[in-house]
Motif scaffolding. Structure first.
Motif, short mmCIF file in Angstrom:
data_model
loop_
_atom_site.label_atom_id
_atom_site.label_comp_id
_atom_site.label_asym_id
_atom_site.label_seq_id
_atom_site.Cartn_x
_atom_site.Cartn_y
_atom_site.Cartn_z
N TRP A 53 43.95 45.19 35.34
CA TRP A 53 42.96 45.68 35.95
C TRP A 53 41.87 44.66 36.58
N GLU A 54 41.29 43.96 35.36
CA GLU A 54 40.55 42.99 35.65
C GLU A 54 40.97 41.86 36.62
N MET A 55 42.23 41.35 36.47
CA MET A 55 42.80 40.58 37.39
C MET A 55 42.85 41.05 38.81
N ARG A 56 43.30 42.69 38.99
CA ARG A 56 43.14 43.20 40.29
C ARG A 56 41.84 43.08 40.87
N THR A 57 40.70 43.36 40.05
CA THR A 57 39.43 43.31 40.61
C THR A 57 38.96 41.94 40.96
N PHE A 58 39.35 41.04 40.08
CA PHE A 58 39.22 39.32 40.32
C PHE A 58 39.83 39.13 41.74
N ALA A 59 40.95 39.51 41.88
CA ALA A 59 41.61 39.29 43.09
C ALA A 59 41.05 39.68 44.49
N GLN A 60 40.34 40.89 44.22
CA GLN A 60 39.71 41.54 45.41
C GLN A 60 38.37 40.79 45.56
N ALA A 61 37.86 40.28 44.38
CA ALA A 61 36.52 39.66 44.65
C ALA A 61 36.65 38.43 45.07
N ILE A 62 37.76 37.57 45.17
CA ILE A 62 37.94 36.35 45.69
C ILE A 62 38.77 36.36 47.08
N GLY A 63 39.20 37.42 47.45
CA GLY A 63 39.87 37.72 48.72
C GLY A 63 41.26 37.38 48.52
N VAL A 64 41.99 37.33 47.45
CA VAL A 64 43.20 37.03 47.47
C VAL A 64 44.13 38.26 47.09
N ALA A 65 45.29 38.47 47.52
CA ALA A 65 46.23 39.49 47.38
C ALA A 65 46.66 39.63 45.89
N PHE A 66 46.42 40.67 45.30
CA PHE A 66 46.79 40.85 43.73
C PHE A 66 48.24 40.41 43.45
N SER A 67 49.13 40.69 44.31
CA SER A 67 50.55 40.56 44.25
C SER A 67 50.65 39.08 44.14
N ARG A 68 49.95 38.32 44.99
CA ARG A 68 49.95 36.51 45.06
C ARG A 68 49.50 36.13 43.68
N ILE A 69 48.58 36.63 43.01
CA ILE A 69 48.00 36.19 41.78
C ILE A 69 49.03 36.60 40.68
#
Length: 95
Positions: A53-69
Motif C-alpha cells: 500500500w505504501e509503495m502504491r501511494t509512493f508511486a502516485q506521489a512521484i507520478g509513476v505507474a504502480f505496475s512499473r514500480i
C-alpha cells in the motif's frame, strides 16, 4: 547478511533512486504521502520495507505507474539474486 536484510537494502536503494529522479526531498514526498521523513529515511537506508500500500501511494506521489514500480522491483531484486517471494510479514512478501 541474511536475505531479508539484503532485500530491504536493495529496495531502499531503489526507493531512493526513484525519489531522487522525481525530485522531491524525503520531507516533501512524505508530506504528499501522509507519511513522515523518518519513515522514508528508514526505507531508503534499508532498515524497514514499505508495504505494498505504501509503495502504491509512493508511486502516485512521484507520478509513476504502480505496475512499473512492481516490474522494476522484480528486475532489481533479480539482478541482486534476492528472492521476492516469502511468507514473512516483514520481508520480501511486503515488497
Amino acid at each position: 547478511m541474511d536475505e531479508e536484510t539484503r532485500y530491504m537494502r536493495v529496495i531502499g536503494v531503489f526507493v531512493r533512486e526513484l525519489r531522487q529522479r522525481a525530485g522531491p526531498t524525503q520531507t516533501k514526498l512524505a508530506d504528499r504521502m501522509g507519511s513522515t521523513k523518518p519513515t522514508f529515511s528508514r526505507w531508503e537506508r534499508g532498515l524497514s520495507c514499505p508495504t505494498l500500500w505504501e509503495m502504491r501511494t509512493f508511486a502516485q506521489a512521484i507520478g509513476v505507474a504502480f505496475s512499473r514500480i512492481c516490474e522494476e522491483t522484480e528486475t532489481v531484486a533479480a539482478s541482486t539474486n534476492v528472492r521476492t517471494h516469502s511468507t514473512s510479514s516483514t520481508g520480501p512478501g511486503h515488497l
